[in-house]
Every structure is written in structure tokens, then in C-alpha cells.
Design an enzyme around this catalytic site. Structure first.
Site, PDB file in Angstrom:
ATOM      1  CB  SER A 216       4.308   1.145  11.545  1.00  0.00           C
ATOM      2  OG  SER A 216       3.576   2.065  10.774  1.00  0.00           O
TER       3      SER A 216
ATOM      4  CG  ASP B 122      -1.246  -2.728   7.492  1.00  0.00           C
ATOM      5  OD1 ASP B 122      -1.742  -1.603   7.640  1.00  0.00           O
ATOM      6  OD2 ASP B 122      -0.128  -3.053   7.935  1.00  0.00           O
TER       7      ASP B 122
ATOM      8  CG  HIS C 126      -0.440  -1.017  10.751  1.00  0.00           C
ATOM      9  ND1 HIS C 126       0.490  -1.273   9.762  1.00  0.00           N
ATOM     10  CD2 HIS C 126       0.061   0.033  11.468  1.00  0.00           C
ATOM     11  CE1 HIS C 126       1.496  -0.424   9.867  1.00  0.00           C
ATOM     12  NE2 HIS C 126       1.270   0.369  10.899  1.00  0.00           N
TER      13      HIS C 126
END
Length: 278
Positions: A147, A224, A256
Site C-alpha cells: 500500500s 481491494d 487489501h
């Protein structure tokens, strides 16, 4: 440097250290997994893992389940904290800015610039410290992340290819200058000069620098919840235009979080093993 936690793990040791960082102007912590080979004094390949928003130096060690294969491959794993910490360190108004959200860049704006020098911390200070203090094979160091940390891994790899020989990412923020998370952080940390943001944007960097690596691995879940922030297609297009090989793998049903990372962590370690040996 002070050892504050040490746990036996797959015949190696998972440790946490703290030290006074000149880059961050205060105390910082990092996690490190040392396989048995490193404990015995054998130089080992190393991977820096950069975690995402709200994470700490311990998140990866607990949640990713990387140590088993790292022990087999003889990999040292380094996981820095995601920002400077402390009462004297500026804090934002939400979880996506301030402490826990350093974005792996060097802030230029007040009040952030006094402590938020995360690019310098990772790529220079911590990198040098780890190479000096541990049995690191210095010509075999890679970087990966998740991320916000995937953004950090991609950008630092393209900025410092002489230091990082391989790079991969899980659900990275591929074009932070074109998404709300990045726009908020960059406006605060770097100011309003959007042209200056390009030096911290992986999509822009691959366009500027061209091919730097034999391959890049990105895994992305199609369920996600933050997909609209990530823009993998923009990075894929930039790599294609620049001639930078990219393996972008999209996975139906995955979100995610760290269950997603656990599912594909072995692939990333094996990818780096191949790249670092080439």
C-alpha cells in the site's frame, strides 16, 4: 542501538531495536528477522519491507508470515516503522496523515519537515546501520512493501537502483499524485507545487528513468476496498511505454489486508531470490 525484543523464530531470531535517528530527529524502531545463517556470521541477502498506513515496525513480522521461507532462503528481513513517533512529532487530523503515515518521502513543509524525513531514514540512515551491524550481503539487497509502503518500495527502488537490486509490491499506491491519499499527503508534506510531486510518484519515475530492473512483481486484489486509490493500470501503462518489465498479477476475491499478503508472500520472497542471484 538497543535491543528491546528478541524471539526465536524458525531457528533464527525476530528482533526489534530502537535507536536515536538523526534523520527523524528522535527515537525510532525497526524490526529485523535474522535467519540462522546470519546468526552464524554468514553474509545473507536482505529485504527491506515498507508497511502501509497505520502500521508499525512490528506489523509485518506478526502478520505477513514471511519468516518460515525467509529462514529457508537465508534472507534477512528489515521492517522500519512507517513514520517518526513521539509527543514532539507533528500529528495529523486523520489516520492517513502524520504519525503512521510518513509516505517514505522527505517533507519540506512546516511542521512536518522537522521530523518527517522518511526517505533519508530508510535509504540512507537505516540502510547504512543495518549493513554495518548485521551480516548483510551488501550487493544483494531488495525492497518491497504494501500500500503506502508499496509506493515507498517502488519509488525508492527507482531512486536508488544502486542500493536496491530487486523490487516488488502488494497493492501499492502507484500514482500518489493522482489519488486522494497522495494528494493529501503530498500537499501537506511537500506543498502545492504539483510538479515537484513527480519525484515521489512511481508512475512518473518509471517514465523519467526508464528500465531499471529485470522485472517488477506487483500483486493486486480485485476486491481491494481501496482499489480506486491505487491505480495499477497507470503504472502498468508507464512500464510498457518505458520498456520496464512488470508482472502485474490481479487476484479475484482478495482485499487489501494481510490475509492477501500471507497468500502471496512466498511468491515475493522467491521472486527476490531469483532477482538477487542474477
Amino acid at each position: 542501538m538497543e535491543l528491546i525484543q528478541n524471539n526465536r523464530c524458525f531457528d533464527g531470531e525476530q528482533r526489534i531495536y530502537r535507536f536515536n535517528s538523526s534523520s527523524l530527529n528522535g527515537e525510532s524502531r525497526f524490526g529485523i528477522f535474522l535467519p540462522a545463517q546470519a546468526l552464524a556470521g554468514q553474509d545473507c541477502p536482505a529485504l527491506f519491507y515498507l508497511a502501509g498506513l497505520t502500521c508499525t515496525e512490528e506489523t509485518f513480522a506478526i502478520k505477513a508470515h514471511a519468516q518460515r521461507l525467509a529462514a529457508q532462503l537465508g534472507f534477512i528481513l528489515i521492517s522500519p516503522d512507517t513514520s517518526p513517533r513521539g509527543e514532539q512529532v507533528a500529528q495529523g487530523d486523520h489516520w492517513d496523515i502524520g504519525q503512521g503515515a510518513g509516505f517514505y518521502i522527505n517533507a519540506t513543509q512546516a511542521p512536518w519537515a522537522a521530523h518527517y524525513q522518511m526517505e533519508q531514514f530508510v535509504a540512507e540512515e537505516l540502510y547504512a546501520l543495518v549493513c554495518e551491524q548485521f551480516a548483510v550481503q551488501t550487493d544483494s539487497i531488495g525492497i518491497f512493501g504494501h500500500s503506502m509502503g508499496g509506493h515507498g518500495a517502488l519509488t525508492l527502488a527507482f531512486k536508488y537502483p544502486e542500493k536496491f537490486k530487486s523490487v516488488s509490491a502488494f497493492a501499492p499506491i502507484c500514482a500518489p499524485s493522482q489519488c486522494p491519499w497522495g494528494e493529501k499527503a503530498f500537499s501537506a508534506y511537500l506543498g502545492d507545487d504539483r510538479q515537484g510531486w513527480q519525484a515521489h510518484d512511481a508512475t512518473a519515475l518509471v517514465q523519467q528513468k526508464g528500465k531499471q530492473f529485470a522485472d517488477i512483481l506487483i500483486d493486486q486484489g480485485l476486491q481491494d476496498q481501496f482499489y480506486s486509490q491505487l491505480n495499477p493500470a497507470l503504472f502498468q501503462a508507464a512500464c510498457a511505454q518505458a520498456g520496464q518489465p512488470l508482472s502485474l498479477r490481479e487476484h479475484a476475491g482478495y482485499d487489501h489486508g494481510y490475509y492477501f499478503i500471507q497468500s502471496f508472500i512466498d511468491d515475493h520472497l522467491q521472486f527476490h531470490a531469483v532477482q538477487l542471484q542474477s
